[in-house]
Scaffold this motif. Structure first.
Motif, mmCIF file in Angstrom:
data_model
loop_
_atom_site.group_PDB
_atom_site.id
_atom_site.type_symbol
_atom_site.label_atom_id
_atom_site.label_comp_id
_atom_site.label_asym_id
_atom_site.label_seq_id
_atom_site.Cartn_x
_atom_site.Cartn_y
_atom_site.Cartn_z
ATOM 1 N N HIS A 1 0.858 -1.181 0.000
ATOM 2 C CA HIS A 1 0.000 0.000 0.000
ATOM 3 C C HIS A 1 0.897 1.235 0.000
ATOM 4 O O HIS A 1 1.692 1.413 0.920
ATOM 5 N N PHE B 1 -5.397 11.760 -7.484
ATOM 6 C CA PHE B 1 -6.760 11.396 -7.093
ATOM 7 C C PHE B 1 -7.795 12.426 -7.560
ATOM 8 O O PHE B 1 -8.964 12.322 -7.241
ATOM 9 N N LYS C 1 -8.072 8.134 -10.234
ATOM 10 C CA LYS C 1 -8.368 7.894 -8.813
ATOM 11 C C LYS C 1 -8.828 6.447 -8.596
ATOM 12 O O LYS C 1 -8.344 5.757 -7.695
ATOM 13 N N GLN C 2 -9.730 5.987 -9.462
ATOM 14 C CA GLN C 2 -10.242 4.620 -9.325
ATOM 15 C C GLN C 2 -9.120 3.602 -9.529
ATOM 16 O O GLN C 2 -9.002 2.630 -8.796
ATOM 17 N N SER D 1 -6.516 3.715 -6.589
ATOM 18 C CA SER D 1 -7.153 3.190 -5.374
ATOM 19 C C SER D 1 -7.215 1.666 -5.421
ATOM 20 O O SER D 1 -6.980 0.988 -4.416
ATOM 21 N N ARG D 2 -7.522 1.125 -6.601
ATOM 22 C CA ARG D 2 -7.591 -0.343 -6.747
ATOM 23 C C ARG D 2 -6.200 -0.976 -6.673
ATOM 24 O O ARG D 2 -6.074 -2.178 -6.491
ATOM 25 N N HIS E 1 -4.189 -0.178 -4.345
ATOM 26 C CA HIS E 1 -3.877 -0.004 -2.921
ATOM 27 C C HIS E 1 -3.145 1.285 -2.586
ATOM 28 O O HIS E 1 -2.430 1.351 -1.583
ATOM 29 N N PHE F 1 -3.153 5.386 -1.540
ATOM 30 C CA PHE F 1 -4.024 6.353 -0.869
ATOM 31 C C PHE F 1 -3.352 7.723 -0.925
ATOM 32 O O PHE F 1 -2.128 7.826 -1.009
#
Length: 193
Positions: free
Chosen positions: A59, A67, A73-74, A77-78, A80, A82
Motif C-alpha cells: 500500500h 486522485f 483515482k479509481q 485506489s484499486r 492499494h 491512498f
C-alpha cells in the motif's frame, strides 16, 4: 483474482524483461505482520517496481494530484494507493497509514518524499520515522539501483528488517528514526552498486 493481483502480473511481465530486473533479499520481508518498506526514490516507476518485487501486496502513499481525475483515482485506489498532500503534515494520510499497519499490512514509503534528480540519496522526511515509532511494524530498507534504461540491469535489494522497539522504548524522535532508516538504505546502495 483481484485487480491488484492481475495488474501486478501484467506489470511484472512487462517491466522485468524490459529493465532486466534483478531482485535480492526478498527473504527479509516477513511473510505476515505489519511491515514498512522504505526505499530510495529515483523514478516514477519505483512504486510499481517495489510492488512487483515484494511478495506481499504493498500500500503506497501517492500524491493527491493523482486522485483528482476520477479514472486515475479509481485505478490507483484499486492498486492499494491512498492520497497524501505533500509539503504538509497530512493527518488523514498518517491515520490511513497507521490503520493499514494495525491491520498487519505492508506500507510502502519513499522517505525522501520526492524523486532524486541525480540518483543520490537525499535526507529523509520524518514521516517514515513517525510510522516506525507509532506502529509495531518492522522496517525493511530497500535500495533501487538504476538507472532505468531499457535492456540495462535494474537491481532491487531488500535489506534485513530493522526492529525499532528499542527506539520506541526510549521515545526517540521521528527524525532520529528516519535518519537510521536512511543510513540502512545508503548501506545497501553502497554495497550493491
Amino acid at each position: 483474482m483481484s485487480f491488484y493481483t492481475f495488474a501486478r502480473t501484467v506489470v511484472k511481465q512487462v517491466l522485468t524483461p524490459l529493465y532486466r530486473i534483478e531482485v535480492s533479499g526478498v527473504e527479509h520481508i516477513p511473510k505476515e505482520g505489519a511491515v514498512i518498506i522504505c526505499a530510495n526514490h529515483i523514478s516514477n516507476l519505483d512504486p510499481p517496481v517495489v510492488g512487483i518485487t515484494c511478495p506481499r501486496p504493498v500500500h503506497f502513499m501517492a500524491k493527491e494530484e493523482l486522485f483528482r481525475t476520477p479514472i486515475v483515482k479509481q485505478l490507483v485506489s484499486r492498486l492499494h494507493a491512498f492520497p497524501v498532500r505533500r509539503g504538509m503534515g497530512d493527518r488523514e494520510a498518517l491515520r490511513t497509514g497507521l490503520a493499514l499497519l494495525k491491520e498487519k499490512k505492508v506500507l510502502g514509503l519513499f522517505p525522501e518524499g520526492t524523486r532524486s534528480k541525480d540518483g543520490k540519496l537525499k535526507k529523509g522526511l520524518a514521516g517514515a520515522g513517525f510510522f516506525a515509532l507509532r506502529s509495531e511494524a518492522v522496517v525493511v530498507p530497500c535500495a533501487i539501483i538504476g538507472p532505468y534504461r531499457v535492456g540495462k540491469k535494474l537491481k532491487v535489494v531488500y535489506g534485513a528488517p530493522i526492529d525499532f522497539a528499542p527506539w520506541r522504548e526510549r521515545r526517540a524522535s521521528a527524525d532520529e528514526v528516519t535518519a537510521v532508516i536512511m543510513e540502512h538504505i545508503q548501506q545497501l546502495l553502497h554495497k550493491h552498486q
